[in-house]
Design a protein around this motif. Structure first.
Motif, PDB file in Angstrom:
ATOM      1  N   ALA A  31      39.906   9.992  71.491  1.00 43.73           N
ATOM      2  CA  ALA A  31      39.084   9.131  70.640  1.00 43.73           C
ATOM      3  C   ALA A  31      38.142   9.958  69.772  1.00 43.73           C
ATOM      4  CB  ALA A  31      38.291   8.139  71.492  1.00 43.73           C
ATOM      5  N   GLY A  32      37.561  11.018  70.332  1.00 42.95           N
ATOM      6  CA  GLY A  32      36.660  11.872  69.568  1.00 42.95           C
ATOM      7  C   GLY A  32      37.356  12.601  68.437  1.00 42.95           C
ATOM      8  N   VAL A  33      38.553  13.086  68.706  1.00 40.75           N
ATOM      9  CA  VAL A  33      39.322  13.779  67.660  1.00 40.75           C
ATOM     10  C   VAL A  33      39.701  12.802  66.547  1.00 40.75           C
ATOM     11  CG1 VAL A  33      41.509  14.953  67.180  1.00 40.75           C
ATOM     12  CG2 VAL A  33      40.180  15.585  69.187  1.00 40.75           C
ATOM     13  N   LEU A  34      40.147  11.606  66.925  1.00 37.66           N
ATOM     14  CA  LEU A  34      40.506  10.605  65.918  1.00 37.66           C
ATOM     15  C   LEU A  34      39.287  10.214  65.090  1.00 37.66           C
ATOM     16  CD1 LEU A  34      42.918   8.300  67.942  1.00 37.66           C
ATOM     17  CD2 LEU A  34      43.511   9.751  65.995  1.00 37.66           C
ATOM     18  N   ASP A  35      38.149  10.005  65.744  1.00 37.38           N
ATOM     19  CA  ASP A  35      36.934   9.617  65.036  1.00 37.38           C
ATOM     20  C   ASP A  35      36.488  10.729  64.087  1.00 37.38           C
ATOM     21  OD1 ASP A  35      34.809   7.690  64.611  1.00 37.38           O
ATOM     22  OD2 ASP A  35      33.489   9.163  65.590  1.00 37.38           O
ATOM     23  N   GLY A  36      36.567  11.968  64.533  1.00 37.59           N
ATOM     24  CA  GLY A  36      36.208  13.095  63.688  1.00 37.59           C
ATOM     25  C   GLY A  36      37.102  13.229  62.465  1.00 37.59           C
ATOM     26  N   ALA A  37      38.326  12.747  62.577  1.00 34.83           N
ATOM     27  CA  ALA A  37      39.274  12.805  61.465  1.00 34.83           C
ATOM     28  C   ALA A  37      39.194  11.558  60.582  1.00 34.83           C
ATOM     29  CB  ALA A  37      40.694  12.969  61.999  1.00 34.83           C
ATOM     30  N   GLY A  38      38.265  10.650  60.894  1.00 31.60           N
ATOM     31  CA  GLY A  38      38.095   9.452  60.087  1.00 31.60           C
ATOM     32  C   GLY A  38      38.948   8.278  60.517  1.00 31.60           C
ATOM     33  N   PHE A  39      39.469   8.316  61.707  1.00 33.32           N
ATOM     34  CA  PHE A  39      40.297   7.228  62.226  1.00 33.32           C
ATOM     35  C   PHE A  39      39.631   6.650  63.462  1.00 33.32           C
ATOM     36  CE2 PHE A  39      43.187  10.041  60.000  1.00 33.32           C
ATOM     37  CZ  PHE A  39      43.918   9.154  59.220  1.00 33.32           C
ATOM     38  N   SER A  40      38.624   5.811  63.280  1.00 33.68           N
ATOM     39  CA  SER A  40      37.939   5.253  64.442  1.00 33.68           C
ATOM     40  C   SER A  40      38.890   4.357  65.216  1.00 33.68           C
ATOM     41  CB  SER A  40      36.690   4.479  64.015  1.00 33.68           C
ATOM     42  OG  SER A  40      37.035   3.432  63.141  1.00 33.68           O
ATOM     43  N   ALA A  41      38.876   4.534  66.534  1.00 27.23           N
ATOM     44  CA  ALA A  41      39.812   3.807  67.383  1.00 27.23           C
ATOM     45  C   ALA A  41      39.248   3.692  68.795  1.00 27.23           C
ATOM     46  CB  ALA A  41      41.157   4.520  67.427  1.00 27.23           C
ATOM     47  N   ARG A  42      39.774   2.739  69.516  1.00 31.70           N
ATOM     48  CA  ARG A  42      39.466   2.610  70.934  1.00 31.70           C
ATOM     49  C   ARG A  42      40.682   3.145  71.686  1.00 31.70           C
ATOM     50  NH1 ARG A  42      39.444  -2.378  74.789  1.00 31.70           N
ATOM     51  NH2 ARG A  42      38.308  -1.468  76.525  1.00 31.70           N
TER      52      ARG A  42
END
Length: 95
Positions: A31-42
């Motif tokens: 989740a942290g990697v996705l959020d850092g790449a601009g893809f917020s997700a659960r």
């Protein structure tokens, strides 16, 4: 799907923390990697039984697991649910 999740292979869960999952820790990293790449997700982790014949480890080759470890009965499934903003942004790119 991870048939041999290394994070939880070597973790012993005490009886009083029976619901603790090392795979949940890995889902937080995803989740942290996705959020850092601009893809917020659960992202959630689920332990699912491996069905007979579903997965057979390749014999020889890159077998890095110690031979004394028994085969796993569960696989780790990481479910990614993207936020509506990410889905709408993706839909706009397809037009």
């Amino acid at each position: 799907i991870d048939y041999e999740p290394i994070a939880s292979t070597f973790v012993s869960v005490p009886p009083d923390l029976g619901q603790l999952s090392a795979d949940a820790y890995v889902s937080g990293i995803i989740a942290g990697v996705l959020d850092g790449a601009g893809f917020s997700a659960r992202v959630t982790a689920h332990s699912v039984s491996v069905e007979e014949g579903e997965y057979t480890k390749q014999q020889g080759g890159n077998n890095t697991m110690p031979s004394g470890i028994p085969p796993r009965k569960d696989k780790a499934v990481f479910l990614v649910k993207f936020s509506p903003e990410v889905l709408s942004r993706d839909a706009a790119l397809e037009r």
